[in-house]
Motif scaffolding. Structure first.
Motif, PDB file in Angstrom:
ATOM      1  N   PHE A   1       0.807  -1.229   0.000  1.00 32.75           N
ATOM      2  CA  PHE A   1       0.000   0.000   0.000  1.00 32.75           C
ATOM      3  C   PHE A   1       0.840   1.279   0.000  1.00 32.75           C
ATOM      4  O   PHE A   1       0.285   2.377   0.018  1.00 32.75           O
ATOM      5  N   LEU A   2       2.176   1.170  -0.030  1.00 32.03           N
ATOM      6  CA  LEU A   2       3.039   2.353  -0.054  1.00 32.03           C
ATOM      7  C   LEU A   2       3.987   2.278  -1.243  1.00 32.03           C
ATOM      8  O   LEU A   2       4.502   1.215  -1.571  1.00 32.03           O
ATOM      9  N   GLN A   3       4.239   3.451  -1.862  1.00 34.91           N
ATOM     10  CA  GLN A   3       5.115   3.501  -3.027  1.00 34.91           C
ATOM     11  C   GLN A   3       5.880   4.813  -3.023  1.00 34.91           C
ATOM     12  O   GLN A   3       5.382   5.840  -2.555  1.00 34.91           O
ATOM     13  N   GLY A   4       7.122   4.800  -3.506  1.00 31.63           N
ATOM     14  CA  GLY A   4       7.902   6.020  -3.657  1.00 31.63           C
ATOM     15  C   GLY A   4       8.187   6.704  -2.333  1.00 31.63           C
ATOM     16  O   GLY A   4       8.504   6.057  -1.329  1.00 31.63           O
ATOM     17  N   PRO A   5       8.063   8.050  -2.269  1.00 34.91           N
ATOM     18  CA  PRO A   5       8.329   8.771  -1.020  1.00 34.91           C
ATOM     19  C   PRO A   5       7.465   8.301   0.147  1.00 34.91           C
ATOM     20  O   PRO A   5       7.901   8.319   1.295  1.00 34.91           O
ATOM     21  N   ALA A   6       6.235   7.870  -0.137  1.00 36.73           N
ATOM     22  CA  ALA A   6       5.373   7.351   0.930  1.00 36.73           C
ATOM     23  C   ALA A   6       5.975   6.101   1.543  1.00 36.73           C
ATOM     24  O   ALA A   6       5.869   5.878   2.757  1.00 36.73           O
ATOM     25  N   ALA A   7       6.601   5.272   0.710  1.00 39.38           N
ATOM     26  CA  ALA A   7       7.231   4.057   1.227  1.00 39.38           C
ATOM     27  C   ALA A   7       8.410   4.409   2.122  1.00 39.38           C
ATOM     28  O   ALA A   7       8.595   3.812   3.185  1.00 39.38           O
ATOM     29  N   ALA A   8       9.213   5.398   1.711  1.00 37.74           N
ATOM     30  CA  ALA A   8      10.364   5.799   2.519  1.00 37.74           C
ATOM     31  C   ALA A   8       9.918   6.351   3.871  1.00 37.74           C
ATOM     32  O   ALA A   8      10.457   5.992   4.921  1.00 37.74           O
ATOM     33  N   THR A   9       8.897   7.219   3.852  1.00 36.54           N
ATOM     34  CA  THR A   9       8.392   7.785   5.104  1.00 36.54           C
ATOM     35  C   THR A   9       7.698   6.726   5.940  1.00 36.54           C
ATOM     36  O   THR A   9       7.884   6.648   7.161  1.00 36.54           O
ATOM     37  N   GLY A  10       6.874   5.897   5.285  1.00 36.43           N
ATOM     38  CA  GLY A  10       6.085   4.907   6.013  1.00 36.43           C
ATOM     39  C   GLY A  10       6.924   3.864   6.715  1.00 36.43           C
ATOM     40  O   GLY A  10       6.702   3.562   7.893  1.00 36.43           O
ATOM     41  N   ILE A  11       7.909   3.305   6.016  1.00 42.64           N
ATOM     42  CA  ILE A  11       8.720   2.258   6.648  1.00 42.64           C
ATOM     43  C   ILE A  11       9.579   2.852   7.753  1.00 42.64           C
ATOM     44  O   ILE A  11       9.825   2.204   8.785  1.00 42.64           O
ATOM     45  N   ALA A  12      10.018   4.108   7.587  1.00 42.54           N
ATOM     46  CA  ALA A  12      10.770   4.760   8.660  1.00 42.54           C
ATOM     47  C   ALA A  12       9.880   4.998   9.874  1.00 42.54           C
ATOM     48  O   ALA A  12      10.305   4.812  11.021  1.00 42.54           O
TER      49      ALA A  12
END
Length: 518
Positions: free
Chosen positions: A426-437
């Protein structure tokens, strides 16, 4: 990113994907190359990261006596690592997105290597607390950075298995670290240095060298992957564009930096990660000391000892030979004391973490092969909770049974690869970087709570039983949340891809070239 902007981006990505008509390539061969170039480096990073992070658990066998640290001081220092780790994780991953993984991950590894080496100069409690905090600050971007970089190269169905190698590395670090720690602790007094000083000094230096290598050799993106042929790079970029466009057009992905913060699934995974971290880090930091208490209990309850030419064998209460690993460790500890006893405890600690690594890889591979996620993630937590409850029940009066329960509890390492593959759904690109952090940042609050809780209760009650029982309850709560989290079955992986992701890829084996079928 608003709905209109996301839709526009999806349309652009879809059009770009249509324009790219890559030549036919062997997908399994590409996956093997990704594994050899990326996973080998990240596996080495993980092992050294956790060796430098948790070698305190082995050093404590001497360090606490040498510097007069109480259980509370040790537990508080262990937990301070996670204060720095959690505070700076999200900013670190934002920097990584801007400057690229090779530069930022290389700088991170060199920095934590320098701090890890500085532990050899510890003089008191203040130094201890400060260095633990700084180690957390320097390491904070490692795991979310690796996850984000893997998401640039691997699809959702392959990411769980890829990340399972990183998770396995956290456990195998204790397997590798235990005999190394045993050898270094035995150097106690050499050149005027204590064994624990040799431990920090020798184990910190290779990390600095690895950081320099990562900075020079890691590919920054699929388009920059020089280890792939031009046709393979073109195919990989086109595949990633198609997958991203399809998921965006279906409204399944968050792509904006703050989209991850608004998504409730990010917070649900962060809660699961926090509960998991409470238990895992408590075990990581206290396992050698728990095992030493079990070995000491075994020695005290042995009825007699029979000298042999090779040494002394511990006997059980009935006059028979004490069997199992605890009996052997007790015999070794009876034969030699001091640094040698600490070395035997360190070696014995490798057993549970070897099992933990095996569970991680086996469950991730089986989940990928079947496409099933929910039960693969839930059942190990339930089993781990049961084993921890047994450990709490037996720890004060039956060391052999308690050690068996400790071995069984390592099954809770198993679901990590599956769980950390879920953000990619459900996360991709900058959202993935912010979300996993964000998930890791909140999750590692549990890493602060776990070791400190065990240290506080051990200090007050002079027993591990209560703290281990609380860990069992926390594990059960994690199992419930994992079961309630929405997980859609993934398509089973083709056999050729399963072979490509197997352990021989990490060994550098080429395997057979077979075309992947979807």
């Amino acid at each position: 990113m608003g709905a209109a902007a996301a839709e526009a981006a999806a349309g652009e990505d879809l059009e770009a994907a249509k324009l790219l008509v890559p030549p036919a390539v062997d997908e399994a061969a590409v996956l093997r190359k990704l594994n050899r170039h990326i996973l080998v480096k990240f596996f080495a990073m993980t092992v050294l990261c956790y060796i430098d992070r948790t070698n305190l658990a082995f050093a404590a066998l001497q360090l606490n006596r040498s510097l007069g640290f109480t259980e509370y001081v040790y537990g508080a220092g262990s937990s301070l690592f996670f204060v720095g780790y959690s505070l700076f994780m999200v900013p670190s991953n934002m920097v990584l997105v801007r400057v690229g993984a090779p530069v930022w991950l290389g700088a991170i590894v060199v920095s934590w290597g320098l701090v890890a080496t500085a532990f050899a100069g510890l003089r008191g409690v203040s130094d201890f607390y400060l260095l633990r905090f700084l180690l957390g600050v320097t390491e904070c971007g490692t795991f979310p950075g690796m996850w984000y970089h893997l998401s640039l190269f691997y699809t959702e169905k392959d990411l769980g298995v890829a990340y399972s190698w990183i998770t396995a590395g956290t456990a195998l670090s204790q397997v590798f670290g235990a005999p190394i720690a045993a050898s270094l602790l035995a150097l106690d007094g050499l050149c005027g240095l204590a064994g624990w000083q040799w431990l920090f000094l020798v184990e910190g230096l290779p990390t600095i060298a690895l950081g320099l290598y990562i900075g020079c050799s890691l590919a920054g993106s699929p388009a920059q992957a020089a280890f792939l042929s031009p046709e393979e790079r073109e195919w990989l970029c086109a595949r990633n564009a198609r997958v991203k466009a399809a998921r965006l057009s279906a409204g399944m992905m968050e792509v904006g930096t703050w989209g991850a913060v608004r998504n409730w699934r990010t917070w649900a995974l962060a809660t699961i990660s926090m509960l998991e971290a409470v238990v895992k880090n408590a075990i990581l930091y206290w396992c050698p000391l728990i095992i030493r208490s079990l070995v000491s209990h075994e020695r005290r309850t042995s009825a007699a000892a029979v000298p042999t030419p090779a040494g002394t064998l511990a006997l059980d209460g009935a006059g028979g030979m004490a069997t199992g690993p605890l009996g052997l460790a007790a015999a070794a500890a009876t034969h030699e004391v001091g640094a040698t006893s600490d070395a035997h405890v360190a070696l014995l600690t490798a057993l549970p973490f070897g099992l933990a690594a095996a569970w991680t890889l086996l469950l991730a591979k089986h989940s990928q092969a079947t496409g099933e996620r929910k039960l693969h993630a839930t059942l190990p937590f339930l089993a781990g909770a049961g084993c921890l409850a047994l450990l709490g029940a037996y720890i004060d009066h039956n060391p052999a049974a308690a050690f068996g329960a400790l071995l069984g509890a390592t099954v809770l390492w198993g679901p990590a690869g599956i769980i950390y593959g879920l953000p990619a759904t459900f996360l991709q690109g900058p959202a993935a970087a912010t979300g996993i952090a964000l998930i890791n940042s909140i999750g590692n609050v549990g890493g602060m709570i776990g070791p400190m809780l065990v240290g506080w209760l051990r200090h007050r009650l002079n027993s591990y039983a209560t703290s281990v029982t609380i860990l069992a309850t926390v594990t059960m709560a994690a199992a419930v949340l994992v079961f309630l989290f929405p997980m859609h079955p993934a398509p089973p992986a083709p056999r050729s891809l399963l072979r490509a992701g197997s352990s021989d890829a990490l060994k550098g084996g080429k395997g057979r070239k077979e075309a992947a079928e979807d």
